[in-house]
Scaffold this active site. Structure first.
Site, PDB file in Angstrom:
ATOM      1  CG  HIS A  50      27.380  29.697  -2.260  1.00 40.59           C
ATOM      2  ND1 HIS A  50      27.576  28.370  -2.554  1.00 40.59           N
ATOM      3  CD2 HIS A  50      26.975  29.726  -0.957  1.00 40.59           C
ATOM      4  CE1 HIS A  50      27.313  27.633  -1.485  1.00 40.59           C
ATOM      5  NE2 HIS A  50      26.941  28.435  -0.503  1.00 40.59           N
TER       6      HIS A  50
ATOM      7  NE  ARG B  67      26.271  23.290  -0.174  1.00 39.45           N
ATOM      8  CZ  ARG B  67      26.229  24.312   0.702  1.00 39.45           C
ATOM      9  NH1 ARG B  67      25.436  25.348   0.496  1.00 39.45           N
ATOM     10  NH2 ARG B  67      27.012  24.299   1.771  1.00 39.45           N
TER      11      ARG B  67
HETATM   12  P1  NDP Z   1      19.673  21.808   9.176  1.00 40.13           P
HETATM   13  O1  NDP Z   1      20.433  20.548   9.180  1.00 40.13           O
HETATM   14  O2  NDP Z   1      19.477  22.552  10.453  1.00 40.13           O
HETATM   15  O3  NDP Z   1      18.232  21.551   8.552  1.00 40.13           O
HETATM   16  C1  NDP Z   1      18.062  20.774   7.415  1.00 40.13           C
HETATM   17  C2  NDP Z   1      16.576  20.654   7.131  1.00 40.13           C
HETATM   18  O4  NDP Z   1      16.406  19.915   5.916  1.00 40.13           O
HETATM   19  C3  NDP Z   1      15.850  19.875   8.233  1.00 40.13           C
HETATM   20  O5  NDP Z   1      14.560  20.400   8.438  1.00 40.13           O
HETATM   21  C4  NDP Z   1      15.773  18.483   7.629  1.00 40.13           C
HETATM   22  O6  NDP Z   1      14.700  17.686   8.091  1.00 40.13           O
HETATM   23  C5  NDP Z   1      15.551  18.824   6.172  1.00 40.13           C
HETATM   24  N1  NDP Z   1      15.886  17.675   5.335  1.00 40.13           N
HETATM   25  C6  NDP Z   1      17.062  17.037   5.205  1.00 40.13           C
HETATM   26  N2  NDP Z   1      16.948  15.992   4.376  1.00 40.13           N
HETATM   27  C7  NDP Z   1      15.667  15.962   3.975  1.00 40.13           C
HETATM   28  C8  NDP Z   1      14.919  15.121   3.146  1.00 40.13           C
HETATM   29  N3  NDP Z   1      15.469  14.066   2.544  1.00 40.13           N
HETATM   30  N4  NDP Z   1      13.614  15.370   2.973  1.00 40.13           N
HETATM   31  C9  NDP Z   1      13.023  16.428   3.596  1.00 40.13           C
HETATM   32  N5  NDP Z   1      13.675  17.286   4.399  1.00 40.13           N
HETATM   33  C10 NDP Z   1      14.982  17.049   4.589  1.00 40.13           C
HETATM   34  O7  NDP Z   1      20.383  22.747   8.099  1.00 40.13           O
HETATM   35  P2  NDP Z   1      20.412  24.351   8.012  1.00 40.13           P
HETATM   36  O8  NDP Z   1      19.032  24.845   8.109  1.00 40.13           O
HETATM   37  O9  NDP Z   1      21.422  24.884   8.954  1.00 40.13           O
HETATM   38  O10 NDP Z   1      21.004  24.548   6.534  1.00 40.13           O
HETATM   39  C11 NDP Z   1      20.365  23.976   5.434  1.00 40.13           C
HETATM   40  C12 NDP Z   1      21.234  24.076   4.209  1.00 40.13           C
HETATM   41  O11 NDP Z   1      21.229  25.406   3.692  1.00 40.13           O
HETATM   42  C13 NDP Z   1      22.714  23.767   4.403  1.00 40.13           C
HETATM   43  O12 NDP Z   1      22.958  22.386   4.476  1.00 40.13           O
HETATM   44  C14 NDP Z   1      23.323  24.388   3.161  1.00 40.13           C
HETATM   45  O13 NDP Z   1      23.275  23.464   2.094  1.00 40.13           O
HETATM   46  C15 NDP Z   1      22.374  25.564   2.858  1.00 40.13           C
HETATM   47  N6  NDP Z   1      22.996  26.849   3.170  1.00 40.13           N
HETATM   48  C16 NDP Z   1      23.224  27.717   2.126  1.00 40.13           C
HETATM   49  C17 NDP Z   1      23.766  28.944   2.365  1.00 40.13           C
HETATM   50  C18 NDP Z   1      23.950  29.923   1.257  1.00 40.13           C
HETATM   51  O14 NDP Z   1      24.562  30.966   1.471  1.00 40.13           O
HETATM   52  N7  NDP Z   1      23.437  29.653   0.071  1.00 40.13           N
HETATM   53  C19 NDP Z   1      24.166  29.369   3.715  1.00 40.13           C
HETATM   54  C20 NDP Z   1      23.863  28.400   4.733  1.00 40.13           C
HETATM   55  C21 NDP Z   1      23.305  27.192   4.454  1.00 40.13           C
HETATM   56  P3  NDP Z   1      14.586  17.316   9.659  1.00 40.13           P
HETATM   57  O15 NDP Z   1      14.051  18.568  10.305  1.00 40.13           O
HETATM   58  O16 NDP Z   1      13.604  16.213   9.683  1.00 40.13           O
HETATM   59  O17 NDP Z   1      15.962  16.927  10.107  1.00 40.13           O
HETATM   60  C1  OXD Z   2      26.929  27.146   4.136  1.00 36.02           C
HETATM   61  C2  OXD Z   2      27.050  27.959   2.936  1.00 36.02           C
HETATM   62  O1  OXD Z   2      26.588  25.969   4.022  1.00 36.02           O
HETATM   63  O2  OXD Z   2      27.516  29.113   3.040  1.00 36.02           O
HETATM   64  O3  OXD Z   2      27.171  27.667   5.235  1.00 36.02           O
HETATM   65  O4  OXD Z   2      26.669  27.511   1.854  1.00 36.02           O
END
Ligand code: NDP
Ligand code: OXD
Length: 307
Positions: free
Chosen positions: A270, A222
């Site tokens: 995006h 993000r």
């Molecule tokens: P998940 O919830 O499966 O994973 C999130 C990861 O981030 C976990 O490993 C988590 O740690 C880590 N995390 C969260 N907070 C912190 C922190 N404070 N410090 C360190 N690590 C942290 O999410 P997804 O993998 O499914 O998706 C991740 C993000 O990708 C989404 O929330 C979205 O914002 C973005 N996204 C963007 C897209 C795009 O098209 N640009 C498409 C899809 C997603 P832990 O393993 O310990 O829980």
């Molecule tokens: C998502 C995205 O979070 O598309 O799925 O950004």
């Protein structure tokens, strides 16, 4: 009843949900709906106030991985469950997106494009994958698979998460105290984090300054997590080697923003990982059944942790 609110392809989504949930009434925006019958909503970027229409709402299914635009909405009552997509075909797309940025940088394709414009045939030195240290911030459903894929391709990959993780071939670190040291050993940074109070502003000017000279920054998490002005300063001054950004604090990125003119920054609107209707509808249907049966639900959002 499941109410479906999507920005486009409404008919396709409705058909998929009706096929996956034949025993549940499914309705969309174009249908006459008795709001009192709606217990579930599946949506992406729904209008403000939508959830307040449904007095018996039990669960909202986000048709995306990130739920930052839903959390904190006043119409999403605390007792309503929030469930998100986990991978559903997005992880592979994200791996492609990050790999594209890495290869362009590592194999100097931008330099060759410039040379082509000048009619210049000139091989350039390039780094082997084994020499490009990649760090993936976020090792969840998507980031974990990105890290795994890059490691299989021969990059030395480190990953960073909030809690301890183990991924074959990936040096996994966790917690804020590990981050600064990791950045200092990172030639290419890939950000795939959820937008939370802890991750907003995470990669600020100071942390960008910890990256070795010439580093690449990719952000597909993000926009709020990266200081765009500091990144642009780093690119303008030549300290950073390149960037590929899919997400911005303001989307669409305003016309006239200086980011559009930075030649070492590649911007995408995006699209790094798009929601795929068929696997997503299947996943929501499975989650809805688990929720109704009182079984553990994959993708259940912790409203306090905010992801
Ligand atoms: P998940 O919830 O499966 O994973 C999130 C990861 O981030 C976990 O490993 C988590 O740690 C880590 N995390 C969260 N907070 C912190 C922190 N404070 N410090 C360190 N690590 C942290 O999410 P997804 O993998 O499914 O998706 C991740 C993000 O990708 C989404 O929330 C979205 O914002 C973005 N996204 C963007 C897209 C795009 O098209 N640009 C498409 C899809 C997603 P832990 O393993 O310990 O829980
Ligand atoms: C998502 C995205 O979070 O598309 O799925 O950004």
């Amino acid at each position: 009843m499941l109410y479906v609110h999507v920005p486009d392809q409404a008919e396709r989504w409705l058909a998929l949900f009706r096929a996956a949930l034949p025993d549940i009434a499914v309705a969309g925006e174009a249908d006459a709906v008795d709001d009192g019958q709606v217990e579930f909503v599946a949506c992406w970027r729904p209008p403000e106030g939508l959830f307040a229409r449904f007095p018996r709402l039990r669960a909202v299914f986000a048709l995306g991985a990130g739920v930052d635009r839903l959390l904190g909405r006043p119409d999403l009552a605390p007792g309503v469950a929030l469930i998100r997509l986990t991978d559903a075909g997005m992880a592979r797309q994200m791996a492609e997106y990050v790999l594209h940025g890495l290869l362009r940088f590592q194999r100097r394709f931008d330099d060759y494009a410039r040379q082509q414009q000048a009619g210049l045939w000139q091989p350039l030195p390039q780094r082997d994958a084994s020499e490009l240290r990649v760090t993936v911030l976020g090792l969840g459903a998507i980031g974990g698979q990105v890290a795994r894929t890059l490691a299989l391709l021969g990059y030395p990959v480190a990953g960073w998460s909030r809690s301890p993780r183990e991924i074959d071939g990936v040096r996994c670190l966790h917690g804020s105290e590990a981050l600064d040291g990791l950045l200092a050993e990172t030639d290419a940074l890939a950000m795939i984090l959820p937008n939370t109070a802890e991750t907003r502003g995470l990669i600020d000017a100071r942390r960008l300054g910890l990256l070795p000279a010439g580093a690449l920054v990719i952000n597909a998490g993000r926009g709020e997590q990266l200081d765009l002005e500091a990144l642009l300063d780093g690119l303008d001054g030549g300290r950073l080697g390149g960037a590929q950004l899919d997400v911005f604090e303001t989307e669409p990125l305003p016309a006239g923003h200086r980011a559009w003119r930075q030649p070492h920054l590649h911007i995408t609107p995006h699209v790094a990982a798009m929601t795929l209707p068929a696997p997503s509808a299947q996943q929501v249907a499975a989650a809805l059944r688990a929720f109704v049966a009182g079984r553990p639900v994959a993708g259940m959002v912790d409203r306090v942790r905010a992801y």
